[in-house]
Design a protein around this motif. Structure first.
Motif, PDB file in Angstrom:
ATOM      1  N   PHE A 186      33.614  37.323 -21.613  1.00  0.00           N
ATOM      2  CA  PHE A 186      32.753  36.420 -22.382  1.00  0.00           C
ATOM      3  C   PHE A 186      31.300  36.790 -22.114  1.00  0.00           C
ATOM      4  N   GLY A 187      30.444  36.401 -23.022  1.00  0.00           N
ATOM      5  CA  GLY A 187      29.024  36.686 -22.846  1.00  0.00           C
ATOM      6  C   GLY A 187      28.192  35.543 -23.385  1.00  0.00           C
ATOM      7  N   MET A 188      27.101  35.251 -22.681  1.00  0.00           N
ATOM      8  CA  MET A 188      26.216  34.167 -23.125  1.00  0.00           C
ATOM      9  C   MET A 188      24.771  34.572 -22.898  1.00  0.00           C
ATOM     10  N   GLY A 189      23.884  34.022 -23.741  1.00  0.00           N
ATOM     11  CA  GLY A 189      22.457  34.253 -23.531  1.00  0.00           C
ATOM     12  C   GLY A 189      21.932  33.208 -22.559  1.00  0.00           C
ATOM     13  N   ILE A 190      21.237  33.670 -21.519  1.00  0.00           N
ATOM     14  CA  ILE A 190      20.716  32.715 -20.529  1.00  0.00           C
ATOM     15  C   ILE A 190      19.617  31.851 -21.163  1.00  0.00           C
ATOM     16  N   GLU A 191      18.769  32.463 -22.017  1.00  0.00           N
ATOM     17  CA  GLU A 191      17.742  31.689 -22.721  1.00  0.00           C
ATOM     18  C   GLU A 191      18.387  30.587 -23.562  1.00  0.00           C
ATOM     19  N   ARG A 192      19.467  30.968 -24.241  1.00  0.00           N
ATOM     20  CA  ARG A 192      20.176  30.022 -25.113  1.00  0.00           C
ATOM     21  C   ARG A 192      20.666  28.815 -24.311  1.00  0.00           C
ATOM     22  N   ILE A 193      21.275  29.089 -23.171  1.00  0.00           N
ATOM     23  CA  ILE A 193      21.802  28.009 -22.321  1.00  0.00           C
ATOM     24  C   ILE A 193      20.637  27.127 -21.843  1.00  0.00           C
ATOM     25  N   ALA A 194      19.539  27.777 -21.427  1.00  0.00           N
ATOM     26  CA  ALA A 194      18.376  27.013 -20.934  1.00  0.00           C
ATOM     27  C   ALA A 194      17.788  26.161 -22.057  1.00  0.00           C
ATOM     28  N   MET A 195      17.724  26.727 -23.269  1.00  0.00           N
ATOM     29  CA  MET A 195      17.150  25.993 -24.406  1.00  0.00           C
ATOM     30  C   MET A 195      17.992  24.772 -24.741  1.00  0.00           C
ATOM     31  N   LEU A 196      19.327  24.946 -24.666  1.00  0.00           N
ATOM     32  CA  LEU A 196      20.211  23.815 -24.971  1.00  0.00           C
ATOM     33  C   LEU A 196      20.137  22.762 -23.871  1.00  0.00           C
ATOM     34  N   LYS A 197      20.115  23.244 -22.634  1.00  0.00           N
ATOM     35  CA  LYS A 197      20.150  22.299 -21.515  1.00  0.00           C
ATOM     36  C   LYS A 197      18.860  21.486 -21.428  1.00  0.00           C
ATOM     37  N   TYR A 198      17.716  22.153 -21.672  1.00  0.00           N
ATOM     38  CA  TYR A 198      16.434  21.447 -21.502  1.00  0.00           C
ATOM     39  C   TYR A 198      15.722  21.182 -22.823  1.00  0.00           C
ATOM     40  N   GLN A 199      16.439  21.360 -23.925  1.00  0.00           N
ATOM     41  CA  GLN A 199      15.907  21.103 -25.270  1.00  0.00           C
ATOM     42  C   GLN A 199      14.554  21.779 -25.499  1.00  0.00           C
ATOM     43  N   ILE A 200      14.552  23.082 -25.250  1.00  0.00           N
ATOM     44  CA  ILE A 200      13.360  23.905 -25.484  1.00  0.00           C
ATOM     45  C   ILE A 200      13.505  24.481 -26.886  1.00  0.00           C
ATOM     46  N   ASN A 201      12.447  24.384 -27.692  1.00  0.00           N
ATOM     47  CA  ASN A 201      12.633  24.776 -29.096  1.00  0.00           C
ATOM     48  C   ASN A 201      12.004  26.126 -29.456  1.00  0.00           C
ATOM     49  N   ASP A 202      11.417  26.805 -28.470  1.00  0.00           N
ATOM     50  CA  ASP A 202      10.805  28.101 -28.787  1.00  0.00           C
ATOM     51  C   ASP A 202      11.062  29.099 -27.657  1.00  0.00           C
ATOM     52  N   LEU A 203      11.766  30.166 -28.024  1.00  0.00           N
ATOM     53  CA  LEU A 203      12.168  31.198 -27.071  1.00  0.00           C
ATOM     54  C   LEU A 203      10.970  31.873 -26.401  1.00  0.00           C
ATOM     55  N   ARG A 204       9.852  31.941 -27.127  1.00  0.00           N
ATOM     56  CA  ARG A 204       8.673  32.657 -26.629  1.00  0.00           C
ATOM     57  C   ARG A 204       8.058  31.990 -25.401  1.00  0.00           C
ATOM     58  N   LEU A 205       8.318  30.680 -25.258  1.00  0.00           N
ATOM     59  CA  LEU A 205       7.731  29.942 -24.124  1.00  0.00           C
ATOM     60  C   LEU A 205       8.142  30.550 -22.777  1.00  0.00           C
ATOM     61  N   PHE A 206       9.325  31.164 -22.730  1.00  0.00           N
ATOM     62  CA  PHE A 206       9.821  31.708 -21.465  1.00  0.00           C
ATOM     63  C   PHE A 206       8.971  32.866 -20.948  1.00  0.00           C
ATOM     64  N   THR A 207       8.324  33.580 -21.867  1.00  0.00           N
ATOM     65  CA  THR A 207       7.597  34.780 -21.438  1.00  0.00           C
ATOM     66  C   THR A 207       6.082  34.637 -21.558  1.00  0.00           C
ATOM     67  N   GLU A 208       5.616  33.466 -22.017  1.00  0.00           N
ATOM     68  CA  GLU A 208       4.171  33.305 -22.194  1.00  0.00           C
ATOM     69  C   GLU A 208       3.439  33.002 -20.890  1.00  0.00           C
ATOM     70  N   ASN A 209       4.195  32.619 -19.871  1.00  0.00           N
ATOM     71  CA  ASN A 209       3.604  32.376 -18.555  1.00  0.00           C
ATOM     72  C   ASN A 209       2.598  31.220 -18.570  1.00  0.00           C
ATOM     73  N   ASP A 210       2.853  30.240 -19.409  1.00  0.00           N
ATOM     74  CA  ASP A 210       1.953  29.082 -19.520  1.00  0.00           C
ATOM     75  C   ASP A 210       2.353  28.065 -18.450  1.00  0.00           C
TER      76      ASP A 210
END
Ligand SMILES: [Zn+2]
Length: 342
Positions: A307-331
């Motif tokens: 099986f395979g899963m996207g870690i970003e996808r899991i994090a977005m679902l778990k914490y209701q994050i709506n933009d993938l770019r936030l993970f790499t913007e270092n804000d």
């Protein structure tokens, strides 16, 4: 008479003091600025008879230099004086200012959570290179020659080496594990993967995957379902439901997409799940016998699931994050919300 005046200015400079900004400014006005006494000496130059001009000029320049050196000296002294004063002003009995402590990046925290869940049911951790060859990334995994993933627009190939690419998934690590180990194999491969995608709220050219593999005698689809069912409940909560939808991947047969019940609406239907009550978390299936054969494992004796899963996808679902770019913007405003996770 001029020399007398100059000597007087020299004496004045020598005895000048300045301990604060106002006194420094007063000194600057008297000796350095255009309207200073030295400026006036330069203005007098035109009244000096020609034969004395040179000597007079030398004297004036000398005093000008003296004034400037003294000025630098006064600045340096007043700065160190201020520092000394500031250090004496400190109250050493006060408690120190607290330095803000950083936190773990949400992707690291989610990755660690996933790893812990699978480690508890006997999976070990495996890692592999991010720069892969065609065999480990595609051929061994049953990708046909003309598969679209092999195209330049989907994969980052290294130009001079069409055989070498940035891995598009961590399944390449599973190939390496199967080539080097005998079943039973139970391994989890988290890592960074690369795809030639335009960056948007939902896609990025760099993201993280975690893939799992279980190869042994008598491994069945029921084992796959039970394992992922366990994962979903551990990761998202005990009321989470899991659904498998038939799908296709070159390296698994049969294959299924994994959906979980929407965390936001509890399955009633909302924006996040587009009204369906379900959200996809990854893909899975029984390892294709060709893949086992390619890796030197007898498909007549062993079966396996992956099986395979996207870690970003899991994090977005778990914490209701709506933009993938936030993970790499270092804000820091985004990252600090995850402080204390884990
Ligand atoms: Zn929903």
């Amino acid at each position: 008479m001029q020399s007398e005046k100059i000597n007087q200015i020299k004496a004045e400079i020598a005895s000048a003091t300045a301990t604060n900004a106002e006194e420094l400014e007063a000194y600057r006005m008297r000796f350095i600025s255009k309207k200073s006494v030295i400026g006036a000496l330069f203005a007098e130059m035109r009244n000096i008879p020609n034969e004395h001009k040179k000597a007079f000029g030398q004297e004036v320049n000398e005093v000008k230099q003296l004034a400037e050196e003294k000025f630098q000296d006064l600045i340096a002294k007043s700065e160190s004086g201020n520092q000394k004063k500031a250090s004496l002003d400190q109250d050493l009995t006060l408690p120190p200012t607290a330095w803000p402590v950083g936190g773990i990046h949400p992707l690291t925290a989610v990755r660690q959570r996933i790893v812990t869940i699978f480690e508890r049911i006997g999976f070990n951790l495996s890692e592999g290179p991010e720069i892969e060859d065609d065999w480990h990334n595609f051929t061994a995994l049953n990708f046909p020659e003309n598969h679209p993933a092999r195209e330049m627009q989907d994969t980052f190939f290294i130009e001079k080496h069409p055989d070498i690419a940035l891995r598009t998934h961590t399944s390449s690590v599973q190939v390496r594990v199967m080539e080097n180990e005998e079943p039973p194999i139970r391994t989890l491969s988290p890592g960074r993967v690369f795809r030639n995608e335009a960056i948007s709220a939902r896609a990025h050219c760099i993201f993280h995957q975690v893939e799992g593999l279980y190869v042994d005698e008598n491994v069945s689809f029921a084992d796959l379902k039970q394992t992922l069912f366990h994962f979903a409940k551990e990761m998202f909560g005990k009321d989470t439901k899991v659904r498998f939808r038939p799908s296709f991947f070159p390296f698994t047969e049969p294959s299924a997409e994994i959906d979980i019940s929407c965390q936001l609406c509890g399955g009633k239907g909302c924006n996040i799940c587009k009204g369906s009550g379900w959200v996809e978390i990854g893909g899975s299936g029984m390892v294709d016998p060709n893949v086992l054969k390619n890796c030197g494992i007898d498909p007549e004796k062993y079966t396996g699931f992956a099986f395979g899963m996207g870690i970003e996808r899991i994090a977005m679902l778990k914490y209701q994050i709506n933009d993938l770019r936030l993970f790499t913007e270092n804000d820091i405003r985004f990252l600090s919300q995850f402080r204390g996770l884990l």
